[in-house]
Write a protein that holds these residues in place. Structure first.
Motif, PDB file in Angstrom:
ATOM      1  N   SER A1059       0.807  -1.291  -0.189  1.00 13.79           N
ATOM      2  CA  SER A1059      -0.157  -0.044   0.146  1.00 13.79           C
ATOM      3  C   SER A1059       0.768   1.261  -0.019  1.00 13.79           C
ATOM      4  CB  SER A1059      -0.693  -0.098   1.293  1.00 13.79           C
ATOM      5  OG  SER A1059      -1.746   1.085   1.290  1.00 13.79           O
ATOM      6  N   ASN A1060       0.500   2.202  -0.683  1.00 15.41           N
ATOM      7  CA  ASN A1060       1.235   3.419  -0.921  1.00 15.41           C
ATOM      8  C   ASN A1060       0.545   4.657  -0.548  1.00 15.41           C
ATOM      9  OD1 ASN A1060      -0.458   3.538  -2.997  1.00 15.41           O
ATOM     10  ND2 ASN A1060       0.885   3.628  -4.720  1.00 15.41           N
ATOM     11  N   LYS A1061      -0.611   4.467   0.197  1.00 13.79           N
ATOM     12  CA  LYS A1061      -1.215   5.652   0.617  1.00 13.79           C
ATOM     13  C   LYS A1061      -0.210   6.449   1.871  1.00 13.79           C
ATOM     14  CE  LYS A1061      -5.909   4.279   0.019  1.00 13.79           C
ATOM     15  NZ  LYS A1061      -7.219   4.038   0.849  1.00 13.79           N
ATOM     16  N   ALA A1062      -0.277   7.756   1.876  1.00 18.09           N
ATOM     17  CA  ALA A1062       0.589   8.777   2.790  1.00 18.09           C
ATOM     18  C   ALA A1062       0.084   8.509   4.195  1.00 18.09           C
ATOM     19  CB  ALA A1062       0.138   9.898   2.351  1.00 18.09           C
ATOM     20  N   LEU A1063       1.017   8.551   4.882  1.00 22.30           N
ATOM     21  CA  LEU A1063       0.704   8.503   6.446  1.00 22.30           C
ATOM     22  C   LEU A1063       0.362   9.937   6.901  1.00 22.30           C
ATOM     23  CD1 LEU A1063       3.779   6.100   7.734  1.00 22.30           C
ATOM     24  CD2 LEU A1063       1.034   5.617   7.229  1.00 22.30           C
ATOM     25  N   PHE A1064      -0.471   9.868   7.853  1.00 20.73           N
ATOM     26  CA  PHE A1064      -0.843  11.172   8.449  1.00 20.73           C
ATOM     27  C   PHE A1064       0.157  11.709   9.704  1.00 20.73           C
ATOM     28  CE2 PHE A1064      -4.907   9.563   6.559  1.00 20.73           C
ATOM     29  CZ  PHE A1064      -5.253  10.699   5.860  1.00 20.73           C
ATOM     30  N   ASN A1065       0.150  12.824   9.679  1.00 24.11           N
ATOM     31  CA  ASN A1065       1.165  13.515  10.803  1.00 24.11           C
ATOM     32  C   ASN A1065       0.360  13.658  12.215  1.00 24.11           C
ATOM     33  OD1 ASN A1065       2.865  14.606  12.527  1.00 24.11           O
ATOM     34  ND2 ASN A1065       3.401  16.439  11.172  1.00 24.11           N
ATOM     35  N   VAL A1066       0.441  12.791  13.158  1.00 23.32           N
ATOM     36  CA  VAL A1066      -0.449  13.018  14.206  1.00 23.32           C
ATOM     37  C   VAL A1066      -0.067  14.149  15.238  1.00 23.32           C
ATOM     38  CG1 VAL A1066      -1.081  10.419  14.324  1.00 23.32           C
ATOM     39  CG2 VAL A1066       0.982  11.438  15.449  1.00 23.32           C
ATOM     40  N   PHE A1067       1.318  14.703  15.113  1.00 23.00           N
ATOM     41  CA  PHE A1067       1.687  15.653  15.679  1.00 23.00           C
ATOM     42  C   PHE A1067       1.350  17.064  15.051  1.00 23.00           C
ATOM     43  CE2 PHE A1067       4.568  12.253  16.138  1.00 23.00           C
ATOM     44  CZ  PHE A1067       4.413  11.816  17.381  1.00 23.00           C
ATOM     45  N   SER A1068       0.505  17.160  14.210  1.00 23.74           N
ATOM     46  CA  SER A1068       0.187  18.636  13.631  1.00 23.74           C
ATOM     47  C   SER A1068      -1.487  18.760  14.058  1.00 23.74           C
ATOM     48  CB  SER A1068       0.194  18.512  12.196  1.00 23.74           C
ATOM     49  OG  SER A1068      -0.791  17.579  11.652  1.00 23.74           O
ATOM     50  N   SER A1069      -1.771  19.786  14.167  1.00 18.08           N
ATOM     51  CA  SER A1069      -3.314  20.407  14.253  1.00 18.08           C
ATOM     52  C   SER A1069      -4.161  19.968  13.317  1.00 18.08           C
ATOM     53  CB  SER A1069      -3.358  21.745  14.825  1.00 18.08           C
ATOM     54  OG  SER A1069      -4.763  22.115  15.100  1.00 18.08           O
ATOM     55  N   PRO A1070      -5.364  19.264  13.592  1.00 20.09           N
ATOM     56  CA  PRO A1070      -6.029  19.077  14.993  1.00 20.09           C
ATOM     57  C   PRO A1070      -5.736  17.986  15.770  1.00 20.09           C
ATOM     58  CG  PRO A1070      -7.721  18.668  13.329  1.00 20.09           C
ATOM     59  CD  PRO A1070      -6.245  18.942  12.526  1.00 20.09           C
ATOM     60  N   LEU A1071      -4.831  16.822  15.255  1.00 18.88           N
ATOM     61  CA  LEU A1071      -4.796  15.964  15.720  1.00 18.88           C
ATOM     62  C   LEU A1071      -4.025  15.929  17.041  1.00 18.88           C
ATOM     63  CD1 LEU A1071      -4.288  13.383  12.740  1.00 18.88           C
ATOM     64  CD2 LEU A1071      -6.006  13.636  14.112  1.00 18.88           C
ATOM     65  N   ALA A1072      -3.062  16.535  17.115  1.00 19.24           N
ATOM     66  CA  ALA A1072      -2.391  16.748  18.298  1.00 19.24           C
ATOM     67  C   ALA A1072      -3.081  17.791  19.487  1.00 19.24           C
ATOM     68  CB  ALA A1072      -0.926  17.611  17.963  1.00 19.24           C
ATOM     69  N   ASP A1073      -3.799  18.431  18.979  1.00 22.30           N
ATOM     70  CA  ASP A1073      -4.573  19.037  20.139  1.00 22.30           C
ATOM     71  C   ASP A1073      -5.591  18.171  20.803  1.00 22.30           C
ATOM     72  OD1 ASP A1073      -3.266  21.616  19.873  1.00 22.30           O
ATOM     73  OD2 ASP A1073      -4.534  22.103  18.169  1.00 22.30           O
ATOM     74  N   PHE A1074      -6.373  17.528  19.742  1.00 24.31           N
ATOM     75  CA  PHE A1074      -7.453  16.534  20.305  1.00 24.31           C
ATOM     76  C   PHE A1074      -6.663  15.504  21.038  1.00 24.31           C
ATOM     77  CE2 PHE A1074     -10.348  17.747  16.685  1.00 24.31           C
ATOM     78  CZ  PHE A1074     -11.142  18.260  17.390  1.00 24.31           C
ATOM     79  N   HIS A1075      -5.447  14.927  20.821  1.00 25.45           N
ATOM     80  CA  HIS A1075      -4.644  14.266  21.467  1.00 25.45           C
ATOM     81  C   HIS A1075      -4.347  14.611  23.058  1.00 25.45           C
ATOM     82  CE1 HIS A1075      -2.591  10.513  22.289  1.00 25.45           C
ATOM     83  NE2 HIS A1075      -1.357  11.188  22.604  1.00 25.45           N
ATOM     84  N   HIS A1076      -4.080  15.839  22.952  1.00 29.76           N
ATOM     85  CA  HIS A1076      -3.773  16.563  24.352  1.00 29.76           C
ATOM     86  C   HIS A1076      -4.945  16.499  25.126  1.00 29.76           C
ATOM     87  CE1 HIS A1076      -2.587  19.674  27.460  1.00 29.76           C
ATOM     88  NE2 HIS A1076      -3.991  20.124  26.978  1.00 29.76           N
TER      89      HIS A1076
END
Length: 1313
Positions: A1059-1076
């Motif tokens: 599979s060659n789908k791009a990975l998502f950066n979990v350390f960028s907003s909004p994922l990082a903020d929701f993870h906080h």
């Protein structure tokens, strides 16, 4: 008990059972009397009652007694006959009708109150009751069997103007003029005669009259002849004495002058005439008659011989058929003579003599079966007992016998039964037996026509009222029965009167059906009389009759509208109960500094908003801090007591209307009733509040009528001046089905500054009835409550609004916010704010209740492509940490950039991020604070409140289990369980990321995949296994997990290889903020330990499903993020160790034993130094070998001190063989063989290990025979040095030392060739 003679019955008997005088007169006599407006009998009537007479009477005894009261009844000979029944009935009807006409004015007054009725006594009853009863009794006058109505004497009257007066006297007593009682032989024609000559002094002198008198005396006797001169008064020269005849001349007009020609001398002569007639003629005559009759009766009936003879003579009559009147009794029969004797004795008050003769006669009539005569005698016996005041029981028995016998003989005795009942009733009343009297009245009513029955039932009702204790229910019920009989007799006025009295009983109780009956018929009868206003008043009481049937409700409503239509105008009603207003649900919604984006925000508790806005709203001073500051106008006492609203912003009131009926109704023109006093200065408006409350105290005791009148005036003024009115009102029309309830929102929009008061509401029912309803403050539930809770205020305060000048107001919404969404769904939304005013706002701040679900973004986020902006190869950078925001677990305070302002007439957009954190129903609350650029002294800031309900559906459940890797201290084995909780949706597992402390995810085998299955269908569960490796090289851990500098990790792609789908950066907003916020929410008791790791699972929906899920958007690729925080990798022991060494060795055991070198690697994972001691144990059994089972029993694997390890025993699966000792299967070993291995060197080794450090400890074991052995018979003892933070176990208890058994380590020793 009172004296019988002074009771009402006693007085009635003294008036009704008295001697009758028959009058025969010539026409000229009547002509002379009519000059005074009186007939001859009427002229004498006032002088026939003697209240002070003193006449000695001796009947059959030698002892005389004296009469002090006496009365004569005078009748013309033509009137001595039984009354015509039709004429009598008509006369009784006129009596009732006349009473109704006299009480017509009372129909316009309020109904009598129950307290007033209870204070009544029998003397206060309507007088016409007695008149009616008396007239009813007189319908039985002059019956043949009752001697007290037979004339005792005859008064012959001739005028001095008559020709040949002596012959006139003779001619008057002609049989043609005599009553039938004399002609038919019922009574003795030889009665006492008295001759009277009338002389009219208005005609000529009395000389002729004197000559005629002389001739009369020579012809008829001196004592029986008399002259009476009348009309002696001169024209207007004499005193008027007409009041003497007023009670006896009921049909006289007020202008008629009765007795105008009679002077005092004439009256004196008349009085002397009647007194002499009674005392010197009639009474002595009756005495003589009694003595004669008594001698005859004694000679024929009294004594034993006479009694036997009488019984023998009447023998055989008992078997004869019944004859109601019995045989014909002439005046000469012994029965008639006994009756005359008894009646005469009764009239002369010799009750003992009367009773003895009545008893004697009763037996004769009973044997003769002359039932009517028998009942009459029983009736007189009861009255005689009463007058004697003896044997109450005997009196009542006689009346009961008489009443029952009258009814037994049928219609001919019906009226006699009524008379008997009326006398019986009065007898019971005299003894205060009102309850029993009511029962007799009721029995009478059953035998009389409707009109008579109505009067009897009404009198019965008052008997129940006068009972002790009062029987109010029977009182009201009999009044209703009486009213119904009055109505059937066409006496509606009496029916209304009785029904109105019954209302006093039914008012305030739960007898709904009888109350409806009474009000409905009163309303109908009033309408029939043309008194429509009172008719409608009563009909209003029955409109809300929910307990009635549908047909009855339709009848009530139809008749009500018909009455209103007959009035010819729109009828206005105060507090109409159709429809019913539920005051407890009344809500007042207005906006001051608090504004609302939707109705949902209005319905939120004020305390919730206040707690959310607590650190966002500034604390404004209510007084001046220095002389330069202006005093806020809203700080005055009156201003604070009132509500505040803004010009142009409506005040809304939610009012619940309910249709209590089962039939539909139509309501139109529903609007509020208001008053606005406009003022240019707000200080004057504040003072006006207090003045208005004093001038218009609607809650005071001014009464509902004043309230209704005030409401009408306000409504009329508004309708006339609606074009220039200082406020606008909304109108609502609606229809209600049977039993339906609806909530109507009414609005008043002020146009000018001042004081606005909401007074009530008006509506129109079926376009014919207008109703006004004023609000009661005790039931008003204000939606806006300012600050702390205040005590309930009066109505004039609660519904008073100080209207200030127009201010900016923001209107907002979150665009495209779905109502339903799957858990983990992350998407971008837009906050839209509109400023409809001409002024701009600034200094904007926002508070969010659930930052775990919603967080604001940056302005640049409006133009990015989501979710591709999160891909690692994306050039976009999104910082999750915003310096102008405050992050807390339960709220989020966000300040817009300082240069942010919303100009008048513009729309402002700001990006929002939404993530559905957990399944369930979530309520989101947002408060937006803003200030006006041009500060207002009345209001410096405003707040926009927004509320949304979000339903989050389950999607993926995520869980992790982490165990230390037995082969490497820096690696852990992880099991990830994923379950699809949806019923029909599939998810594509895209990415798994680890967050925190340099953790790296890798497959179990190099080059392998973590999750070979990418699509997880509905209801499917999946378990994945992978390694977690700590890649950090430093010797100590850094900082806290709350910093973004530590949010580092590794991302792995899930699914099959290729599979060659791009990975998502979990350390960028909004994922990082929701993870906080997820970390803040999922905080655990072991948060302080460094051995935790966070995971983020990212999934997506298949592209063909995006438009089918709740809240899905087909043109966007949806992203789902699932966060699992604080997954523990640490054991409760701070020490980790691993035994290293060969797994298989070859040795020639026939030469010597085998010595094997091992090494134990120990790691200290805590921040403190640890003292470690390794102890080895050599254990031998009776057979010389330590079995695996025994070792396991000696050193059990403790779940308390060790997690993630499982003891795997190979004894059941591996055969241990030896060429020297022979072959053995399983765990059994020969009992004569020594232990196969022992630990060499020291049995205990102690080392000191620093914080976050590793050390290797060498060990040696000697094996004596080939085989596979578990080298776990050692233990590790550790003790933490007391410097720095202590170590806590998972359950939160302090643990500074511990002991852990050895890990299983299997080694195989083989015999070398």
């Amino acid at each position: 008990m009172v004296d019988p003679a002074s009771s009402f019955l006693g007085k009635m008997l003294l008036e009704e059972i008295t001697p009758v005088v028959m009058v025969l007169r010539t026409p000229l006599v009547e002509e002379a009397c009519l000059k005074n407006g009186l007939t001859f009998v009427q002229m004498l009537q006032p002088f026939c009652v003697f209240n002070n007479i003193d006449v000695p009477v001796r009947t059959v005894s030698d002892q005389p007694y004296r009469l002090h009261k006496f009365k004569l009844r005078l009748f013309y000979a033509s009137d001595i006959k039984q009354p015509n029944m039709e004429a009598a009935e008509e006369h009784l009807k006129q009596v009732v009708t006349h009473a109704a006409e006299k009480g017509l004015s009372d129909l316009h007054t309020d109904p009598p109150q129950l307290d007033d009725l209870l204070a009544m006594n029998s003397e206060l009853l309507p007088l016409w009751f007695k008149i009616f009863n008396k007239e009813l009794i007189q319908t039985l006058s002059f019956s043949e069997q009752e001697a007290f109505d037979h004339p005792v004497a005859c008064l012959l009257v001739v005028s001095s103007k008559d020709e040949q007066p002596i012959n006139k006297f003779v001619d008057l007593f002609n049989t043609n003029q005599l009553p039938s009682l004399l002609n038919d032989g019922v009574m003795d024609p030889k009665i006492l005669k008295h001759y009277l000559l009338i002389h009219d002094n208005q005609d000529d002198s009395s000389e002729k009259a004197t000559n005629v008198l002389t001739e009369m005396r020579s012809t008829f006797g001196i004592n029986d002849s008399r002259l009476l001169c009348i009309n002696s008064a001169k024209d207007g020269s004499e005193e008027r004495i007409g009041s003497l005849w007023t009670p006896y001349k009921t049909d006289a007009s007020p202008s008629q002058d009765l007795g105008c020609l009679l002077n005092v001398n004439d009256v004196s002569e008349i009085k002397d005439l009647m007194q002499d007639l009674s005392s010197k003629h009639i009474i002595p005559h009756m005495e003589q008659k009694i003595r004669v009759l008594n001698q005859q009766v004694s000679a024929t009936r009294k004594g034993f011989r006479n009694q036997i003879r009488n019984l023998w003579w009447r023998k055989g009559k008992e078997e004869a058929p019944d004859a109601h009147n019995g045989p014909m009794y002439t005046f000469s029969s012994i029965e008639s003579q006994i009756r005359v004797l008894g009646d005469y004795a009764f009239m002369l008050r010799d009750y003992e003599l009367a009773l003895s003769n009545y008893r004697l006669l009763s037996t004769d009539y009973k044997i003769d079966k002359a039932w009517k005569r028998y009942a009459g005698v029983q009736e007189l016996m009861g009255l005689t007992y009463f007058m004697l005041d003896q044997s109450r029981k005997e009196a009542e028995n006689c009346m009961e016998n008489a009443f029952s016998t009258y009814l037994k003989i049928g219609s001919i005795g019906q009226r006699n039964a009524t008379r008997c009942g009326l006398w019986w009733v009065e007898m019971l009343k005299a003894k205060d037996q009102y309850k029993e009297a009511a029962g007799v009245y009721f029995r009478i009513s059953n035998e009389e026509p409707s009109l008579h029955a109505a009067v009897m039932l009404e009198q019965a009702s008052y008997c129940y009222l006068f009972s002790s204790p009062p029987m109010l229910r029977k009182f009201g019920f009999h009044l209703v029965l009486a009213g119904n009989r009055y109505y059937l007799s066409d006496q509606r006025k009496h029916a209304i009167r009785t029904y109105r009295s019954a209302l006093s009983v039914y008012k305030g109780n739960s007898w709904s059906f009888i109350k409806d009956h009474v009000h409905f018929h009163i309303g109908k009868w009033y309408a029939f009389l043309g008194i429509f206003d009172v008719a409608v008043k009563h009909m209003l009481e029955i409109l809300a009759c929910s307990h009635q049937s549908v047909l009855t409700q339709e009848l009530f409503l139809r008749d009500f509208f018909q009455i209103v239509e007959k009035m010819g105008k729109t009828f206005e009603v105060f507090r109409l109960q159709l429809p019913v207003i539920n005051m407890s649900s009344l809500k007042v919604v207005f906006e001051d500094h608090r504004t609302y984006a939707s109705i949902a925000a209005v319905n939120v508790r004020e305390s919730l908003w206040q707690s959310l806005e607590e650190d966002m709203v500034p604390s404004l001073p209510i007084s001046r801090t220095n002389w330069l500051d202006s005093q806020p106008k809203y700080s005055s006492r009156n201003y604070k007591d009132s509500n505040v609203c803004v010009v142009g912003e409506g005040i809304k009131m939610d009012i619940e209307f309910k249709n209590p009926l089962q039939i539909p109704i139509s309501v139109s023109g529903v609007s509020l009733i208001c008053r606005l006093s406009a003022r240019s200065e707000m200080v004057e408006a504040a003072e006006l509040v207090e003045k208005d409350a004093q001038a218009h105290p609607y809650e005071s005791a001014s009464g509902q009528n004043n309230d209704a009148e005030e409401l009408r005036k306000l409504t009329s003024n508004w309708e006339l001046n609606s074009g220039v009115s200082p406020f606008t009102l909304s109108e609502v029309d609606f229809s209600l089905r049977g039993g339906e309830t609806t909530v109507v929102q009414l609005t008043v929009n002020p146009k000018v500054e001042g004081v606005l008061k909401v007074i009530g509401v008006r509506w129109k029912l079926s376009d014919s009835v207008v109703s006004y309803f004023n609000f009661d403050c005790d039931h008003v539930k204000k939606k806006n409550v300012r600050g702390r809770k205040k005590p309930m205020q009066s109505s004039s305060k609660n519904l008073n609004f100080v209207v200030i000048k127009s201010l900016p107001k923001l209107e907002g919404c979150i665009c495209h916010l779905p109502g339903k969404i799957y858990a983990g769904d992350t998407r971008r939304l837009v906050l839209e704010l509109k400023n409809q005013s001409d002024l701009s706002v600034k200094n904007m701040k926002m508070k969010i209740s659930h930052p775990r679900f919603v967080i604001p973004g940056n302005l640049e986020d409006l133009n990015i492509d989501f979710p591709s902006c999160l891909e690692k190869n994306s050039n976009s950078e999104h910082n999750g940490v915003q310096p102008n925001s405050s992050k807390q677990p339960n709220s989020f305070l966000f300040s817009f950039p300082e240069d942010t302002a919303i100009q008048g007439g513009t729309t402002f957009f700001w990006p929002f991020w939404l993530r559905a954190a957990v399944p369930g129903r979530i309520s989101l609350y947002l408060s937006i604070y803003y200030e006006m650029k041009k500060l207002s002294s009345e209001m410096r800031y405003r707040i926009l409140r927004m509320h949304y309900d979000l339903e989050v559906l389950p999607s993926l459940d995520l869980s992790f289990q982490i165990s230390p890797c037995p082969s490497n201290l820096q690696e852990f084995l992880v099991r990830m369980d994923v379950v699809n909780r949806t019923s029909q949706e599939s998810f594509q597992l895209h990415q798994l990321s680890s967050v925190g402390y340099h953790w790296e995810i890798s497959p179990l085998q190099p080059g392998g995949v973590i999750c070979p299955l990418q699509l997880l269908i509905a209801g499917q569960a999946l378990s994945c296994f992978f390694k977690l490796k700590n890649c950090r090289k430093s010797s100590s851990f850094e900082g806290s997990a709350s910093s973004h500098s530590l949010l580092q990790g590794r991302d792995v792609r899930l699914g099959p290889q290729g599979s060659n789908k791009a990975l998502f950066n979990v350390f960028s907003s909004p994922l990082a903020d929701f993870h906080h916020y997820e970390r803040l929410h999922q905080i655990t008791s072991i948060q302080g330990l460094q051995g935790t790791v966070d995971f983020i699972l990212i999934s997506q929906l298949p592209e063909n499903q995006a438009d089918h899920v709740p809240g899905g958007q087909s043109d966007l690729l949806q992203l789902f993020s699932h966060h699992s925080c604080h997954c523990s990798i640490a054991s409760t022991s701070p020490v980790w160790w691993l035994m290293n060494g060969p797994r298989t060795v070859h040795h020639n055991f026939s030469v010597s034993f085998c010595e094997i070198r091992l090494c134990v690697t120990i790691h200290n994972s805590s921040e403190e130094a640890v003292s470690i001691r390794i102890s080895t144990v050599d254990i031998t059994s009776s057979d010389g070998q330590l079995s695996d089972v025994a070792a396991a029993a000696q050193y059990p694997m403790s779940s308390e001190n060790q997690a993630g390890w499982h003891d795997v025993s190979l004894g059941k699966d591996i055969k241990v063989t030896s060429d020297v000792l022979g072959t053995q299967s399983g765990k059994g070993v020969s009992s004569d063989v020594m232990a196969p291995f022992v630990w060499a060197a020291s049995s205990s080794t102690r080392v000191e290990l620093g914080p976050i450090s590793t050390i290797e400890v060498p060990l040696k074991v000697c094996v004596f025979a080939p085989g596979t052995y578990n080298l776990s018979n050692y233990s590790v003892h550790w003790e933490v040095k007391l410097s720095g933070d202590p170590v806590f176990a998972g359950d939160g208890t302090r643990q500074l030392s511990g002991r852990s058994p050895g890990h299983p380590y299997y080694i195989t020793a083989l015999q070398s060739p």
